[in-house]
Motif scaffolding. Structure first.
Motif, PDB file in Angstrom:
ATOM      1  N   ALA A 187       0.720  -1.182   0.032  1.00  0.00           N
ATOM      2  CA  ALA A 187      -0.156  -0.039  -0.046  1.00  0.00           C
ATOM      3  C   ALA A 187       0.701   1.287  -0.033  1.00  0.00           C
ATOM      4  CB  ALA A 187      -0.829   0.051   1.184  1.00  0.00           C
ATOM      5  N   ALA A 188       2.254   1.313   0.287  1.00  0.00           N
ATOM      6  CA  ALA A 188       3.112   2.305   0.377  1.00  0.00           C
ATOM      7  C   ALA A 188       3.576   2.692  -1.186  1.00  0.00           C
ATOM      8  CB  ALA A 188       4.291   1.952   1.360  1.00  0.00           C
ATOM      9  N   GLY A 189       3.316   1.960  -1.996  1.00  0.00           N
ATOM     10  CA  GLY A 189       3.480   2.057  -3.560  1.00  0.00           C
ATOM     11  C   GLY A 189       4.853   1.268  -3.785  1.00  0.00           C
ATOM     12  N   SER A 190       5.779   1.946  -4.557  1.00  0.00           N
ATOM     13  CA  SER A 190       6.827   1.278  -5.295  1.00  0.00           C
ATOM     14  C   SER A 190       8.080   2.184  -5.473  1.00  0.00           C
ATOM     15  CB  SER A 190       6.363   0.418  -6.468  1.00  0.00           C
ATOM     16  OG  SER A 190       5.946   1.382  -7.564  1.00  0.00           O
ATOM     17  N   PHE A 191       9.171   1.977  -5.932  1.00  0.00           N
ATOM     18  CA  PHE A 191      10.249   2.727  -6.517  1.00  0.00           C
ATOM     19  C   PHE A 191      11.108   1.947  -7.352  1.00  0.00           C
ATOM     20  CE2 PHE A 191      12.451   0.981  -2.445  1.00  0.00           C
ATOM     21  CZ  PHE A 191      13.737   0.716  -3.101  1.00  0.00           C
ATOM     22  N   ALA A 192      11.782   2.683  -8.414  1.00  0.00           N
ATOM     23  CA  ALA A 192      12.748   2.294  -9.288  1.00  0.00           C
ATOM     24  C   ALA A 192      14.032   2.865  -9.033  1.00  0.00           C
ATOM     25  CB  ALA A 192      12.259   2.465 -10.491  1.00  0.00           C
ATOM     26  N   VAL A 193      15.033   2.091  -9.264  1.00  0.00           N
ATOM     27  CA  VAL A 193      16.416   2.514  -9.240  1.00  0.00           C
ATOM     28  C   VAL A 193      17.270   2.181 -10.352  1.00  0.00           C
ATOM     29  CG1 VAL A 193      18.730   2.450  -7.903  1.00  0.00           C
ATOM     30  CG2 VAL A 193      16.362   2.513  -6.792  1.00  0.00           C
ATOM     31  N   THR A 194      17.722   3.176 -10.937  1.00  0.00           N
ATOM     32  CA  THR A 194      18.794   2.764 -12.134  1.00  0.00           C
ATOM     33  C   THR A 194      20.052   3.521 -11.614  1.00  0.00           C
ATOM     34  OG1 THR A 194      18.407   4.798 -13.447  1.00  0.00           O
ATOM     35  CG2 THR A 194      16.930   2.965 -13.825  1.00  0.00           C
ATOM     36  N   ARG A 195      21.197   3.414 -12.631  1.00  0.00           N
ATOM     37  CA  ARG A 195      22.327   4.267 -12.171  1.00  0.00           C
ATOM     38  C   ARG A 195      22.276   5.712 -12.214  1.00  0.00           C
ATOM     39  NH1 ARG A 195      23.056  -0.688 -14.103  1.00  0.00           N
ATOM     40  NH2 ARG A 195      24.866  -1.895 -13.095  1.00  0.00           N
ATOM     41  N   HIS A 196      20.927   6.052 -12.859  1.00  0.00           N
ATOM     42  CA  HIS A 196      20.871   7.571 -13.133  1.00  0.00           C
ATOM     43  C   HIS A 196      19.854   8.210 -12.311  1.00  0.00           C
ATOM     44  CE1 HIS A 196      23.718   7.219 -16.405  1.00  0.00           C
ATOM     45  NE2 HIS A 196      22.738   6.367 -16.943  1.00  0.00           N
ATOM     46  N   HIS A 197      18.793   7.415 -11.869  1.00  0.00           N
ATOM     47  CA  HIS A 197      17.651   8.154 -11.282  1.00  0.00           C
ATOM     48  C   HIS A 197      17.078   7.126 -10.319  1.00  0.00           C
ATOM     49  CE1 HIS A 197      17.264  10.591 -14.737  1.00  0.00           C
ATOM     50  NE2 HIS A 197      17.409   9.863 -15.312  1.00  0.00           N
ATOM     51  N   THR A 198      16.527   7.678  -9.171  1.00  0.00           N
ATOM     52  CA  THR A 198      15.642   6.881  -8.202  1.00  0.00           C
ATOM     53  C   THR A 198      14.261   7.826  -8.308  1.00  0.00           C
ATOM     54  OG1 THR A 198      17.563   6.393  -6.778  1.00  0.00           O
ATOM     55  CG2 THR A 198      15.292   6.330  -5.685  1.00  0.00           C
ATOM     56  N   VAL A 199      13.076   6.774  -8.486  1.00  0.00           N
ATOM     57  CA  VAL A 199      11.902   7.452  -8.750  1.00  0.00           C
ATOM     58  C   VAL A 199      10.823   6.649  -7.939  1.00  0.00           C
ATOM     59  CG1 VAL A 199      10.071   7.920 -10.354  1.00  0.00           C
ATOM     60  CG2 VAL A 199      12.385   7.839 -11.013  1.00  0.00           C
ATOM     61  N   ALA A 200      10.040   7.333  -6.883  1.00  0.00           N
ATOM     62  CA  ALA A 200       9.110   6.644  -6.273  1.00  0.00           C
ATOM     63  C   ALA A 200       7.493   6.789  -6.997  1.00  0.00           C
ATOM     64  CB  ALA A 200       9.388   6.965  -4.919  1.00  0.00           C
ATOM     65  N   ALA A 201       6.836   5.951  -6.497  1.00  0.00           N
ATOM     66  CA  ALA A 201       5.361   6.230  -6.837  1.00  0.00           C
ATOM     67  C   ALA A 201       4.401   5.534  -5.698  1.00  0.00           C
ATOM     68  CB  ALA A 201       5.017   5.574  -8.212  1.00  0.00           C
ATOM     69  N   GLY A 202       3.301   6.228  -5.554  1.00  0.00           N
ATOM     70  CA  GLY A 202       2.231   5.875  -4.755  1.00  0.00           C
ATOM     71  C   GLY A 202       1.482   4.742  -5.087  1.00  0.00           C
ATOM     72  N   ALA A 203       0.796   4.041  -4.463  1.00  0.00           N
ATOM     73  CA  ALA A 203      -0.028   3.051  -4.731  1.00  0.00           C
ATOM     74  C   ALA A 203      -1.435   3.497  -4.904  1.00  0.00           C
ATOM     75  CB  ALA A 203      -0.042   1.923  -3.675  1.00  0.00           C
ATOM     76  N   PRO A 204      -2.227   3.111  -6.098  1.00  0.00           N
ATOM     77  CA  PRO A 204      -3.643   3.571  -6.114  1.00  0.00           C
ATOM     78  C   PRO A 204      -4.539   3.010  -5.135  1.00  0.00           C
ATOM     79  CG  PRO A 204      -2.774   2.560  -8.014  1.00  0.00           C
ATOM     80  CD  PRO A 204      -1.739   2.145  -6.892  1.00  0.00           C
ATOM     81  N   PRO A 205      -5.558   3.897  -4.662  1.00  0.00           N
ATOM     82  CA  PRO A 205      -6.592   3.515  -3.822  1.00  0.00           C
ATOM     83  C   PRO A 205      -7.227   2.112  -4.219  1.00  0.00           C
ATOM     84  CG  PRO A 205      -6.991   5.559  -4.593  1.00  0.00           C
ATOM     85  CD  PRO A 205      -5.577   5.232  -5.133  1.00  0.00           C
ATOM     86  N   VAL A 206      -7.340   1.420  -3.378  1.00  0.00           N
ATOM     87  CA  VAL A 206      -8.210   0.024  -3.693  1.00  0.00           C
ATOM     88  C   VAL A 206      -8.824  -0.506  -2.593  1.00  0.00           C
ATOM     89  CG1 VAL A 206      -6.320  -1.380  -3.669  1.00  0.00           C
ATOM     90  CG2 VAL A 206      -8.177  -2.104  -5.236  1.00  0.00           C
ATOM     91  N   ASP A 207     -10.097  -1.064  -2.860  1.00  0.00           N
ATOM     92  CA  ASP A 207     -10.657  -2.114  -1.822  1.00  0.00           C
ATOM     93  C   ASP A 207     -10.031  -3.270  -1.940  1.00  0.00           C
ATOM     94  OD1 ASP A 207     -12.009  -0.065  -0.557  1.00  0.00           O
ATOM     95  OD2 ASP A 207     -13.824  -0.398  -2.013  1.00  0.00           O
ATOM     96  N   VAL A 208      -9.102  -4.032  -1.116  1.00  0.00           N
ATOM     97  CA  VAL A 208      -8.607  -5.009  -1.188  1.00  0.00           C
ATOM     98  C   VAL A 208      -9.400  -6.459  -0.838  1.00  0.00           C
ATOM     99  CG1 VAL A 208      -6.484  -6.554  -0.579  1.00  0.00           C
ATOM    100  CG2 VAL A 208      -6.335  -3.974  -0.634  1.00  0.00           C
ATOM    101  N   VAL A 209      -9.645  -7.241  -1.690  1.00  0.00           N
ATOM    102  CA  VAL A 209     -10.187  -8.612  -1.838  1.00  0.00           C
ATOM    103  C   VAL A 209      -9.182  -9.419  -1.003  1.00  0.00           C
ATOM    104  CG1 VAL A 209     -11.323 -10.575  -2.825  1.00  0.00           C
ATOM    105  CG2 VAL A 209     -12.036  -8.085  -3.399  1.00  0.00           C
ATOM    106  N   ASP A 210      -7.954  -9.912  -2.082  1.00  0.00           N
ATOM    107  CA  ASP A 210      -6.849 -10.362  -1.428  1.00  0.00           C
ATOM    108  C   ASP A 210      -5.639  -9.938  -2.259  1.00  0.00           C
ATOM    109  OD1 ASP A 210      -6.005 -12.288  -3.666  1.00  0.00           O
ATOM    110  OD2 ASP A 210      -7.866 -13.429  -3.120  1.00  0.00           O
TER     111      ASP A 210
END
Length: 307
Positions: free
Chosen positions: A214-237
């Motif tokens: 639920a905290a989202g995700s991030f990506a790392v390359t040798r040039h960039h670090t980028v983070a993104a939030g997770a979309p709001p959703v009602d979790v079934v599983d």
């Protein structure tokens, strides 16, 4: 563009929370199989090299994959199809108890020349079949890009030190690695995920992606670090959420060679995370590892872009 996924199929026996009044459900599963299924749902040509027994679970999984368009090549005939009893807590978070053997034998890759090979999970680190998985990826690496998802299952990893070494060998083989924060917490207790991802880049990958639920995700390359939030959703599983994320990533990056993966701009990484996050959100909104097709993913991405 064609994909080859090498890894296990598992029958997921999903048990509802105690007292919920709902019955257990059996779903086709296994992380590599889920990734193959997700790619096929997105219209990609994909072959899954795996093992399926001639039993009810094996026939269920085989039909499920073929219905989506996955070309299934089962090598060897295990006595029974692997299974995992999946327990869900009140928030839909999954825990697993496994009955798995993995005995894939080395051999020629399936017919055709895949542009991308995906490996991971139990199949990449469990003897004796793991040797065949790595040999297959190594054989194809001179003409295909490679991705890896450790999808750590502590109950099956054995001693910690050797397990970490096996995972790091796979990381070094890959051009793109996707892991969860839970994977990294087991592999490297007490270390920050960002530090681990940066260290993994030094082993060889061009891109490391880390999901955080639920905290989202991030990506790392040798040039960039980028983070993104997770979309709001009602979790079934949450079963298959990470695999849907991976399928969407591989679909979005189809056709990129190693140099292009390493040269992804920050904006491209942000959109990659947002699209993959939308795929995972669709999957957690319904029972079982049911990733979106392209129309569902496009609609989810547009909807989340407006929020």
């Amino acid at each position: 563009m064609s994909f080859l996924v090498i890894g296990e199929c598992v029958a997921d026996i999903v048990r509802a929370p105690e007292g919920s009044g709902t019955a257990d459900r059996v779903h086709p599963g296994g992380s590599p199989a889920n990734v193959a299924y997700g790619l096929a749902r997105l219209g990609r040509h994909v072959t899954l090299l795996t093992q399926l027994a001639d039993d009810p679970a094996g026939r269920l999984i085989g039909a499920h994959l073929k219905d989506a368009g996955v070309r299934v090549e089962s090598r060897g005939r295990p006595e029974r199809t692997p299974s995992a009893v999946v327990g869900l807590d009140a928030q839909g978070r999954a825990t697993y108890a496994f009955d798995i053997a993995w005995t894939l034998e080395a051999g020629e890759p399936p017919a055709g020349a895949p542009a991308h090979v995906h490996i991971g999970s139990i199949a990449a680190v469990t003897a004796p079949g793991a040797a065949a998985v790595l040999a297959g990826a190594e054989r194809l690496r001179d003409r295909a890009t490679v991705s890896y998802d450790p999808n750590v299952r502590p109950e099956l990893m054995g001693q910690h030190g050797p397990a970490v070494a096996r995972v790091e060998r796979c990381v070094a083989l890959a051009d793109l690695v996707k892991a969860s924060d839970e994977d990294l917490a087991w592999l490297y207790p007490g270390e920050e995920p960002e530090a681990v991802a940066a260290r993994w880049l030094d082993l060889g990958p061009a891109v490391v992606l880390v999901t955080r639920g639920a905290a989202g995700s991030f990506a790392v390359t040798r040039h960039h670090t980028v983070a993104a939030g997770a979309p709001p959703v009602d979790v079934v599983d949450t079963v298959g959420a990470g695999d849907s994320f991976t399928s969407a990533v591989l679909d979005a990056l189809a056709g990129r060679d190693r140099a292009a993966l390493g040269a992804l701009a920050a904006g491209e990484l942000a959109e990659l995370l947002a699209r993959a996050g939308a795929a995972a959100a669709v999957t957690v909104s319904r029972a079982g590892a049911r990733p979106p097709d392209r129309a569902e993913l496009d609609a989810a991405r547009r909807a989340h872009a407006r929020t």
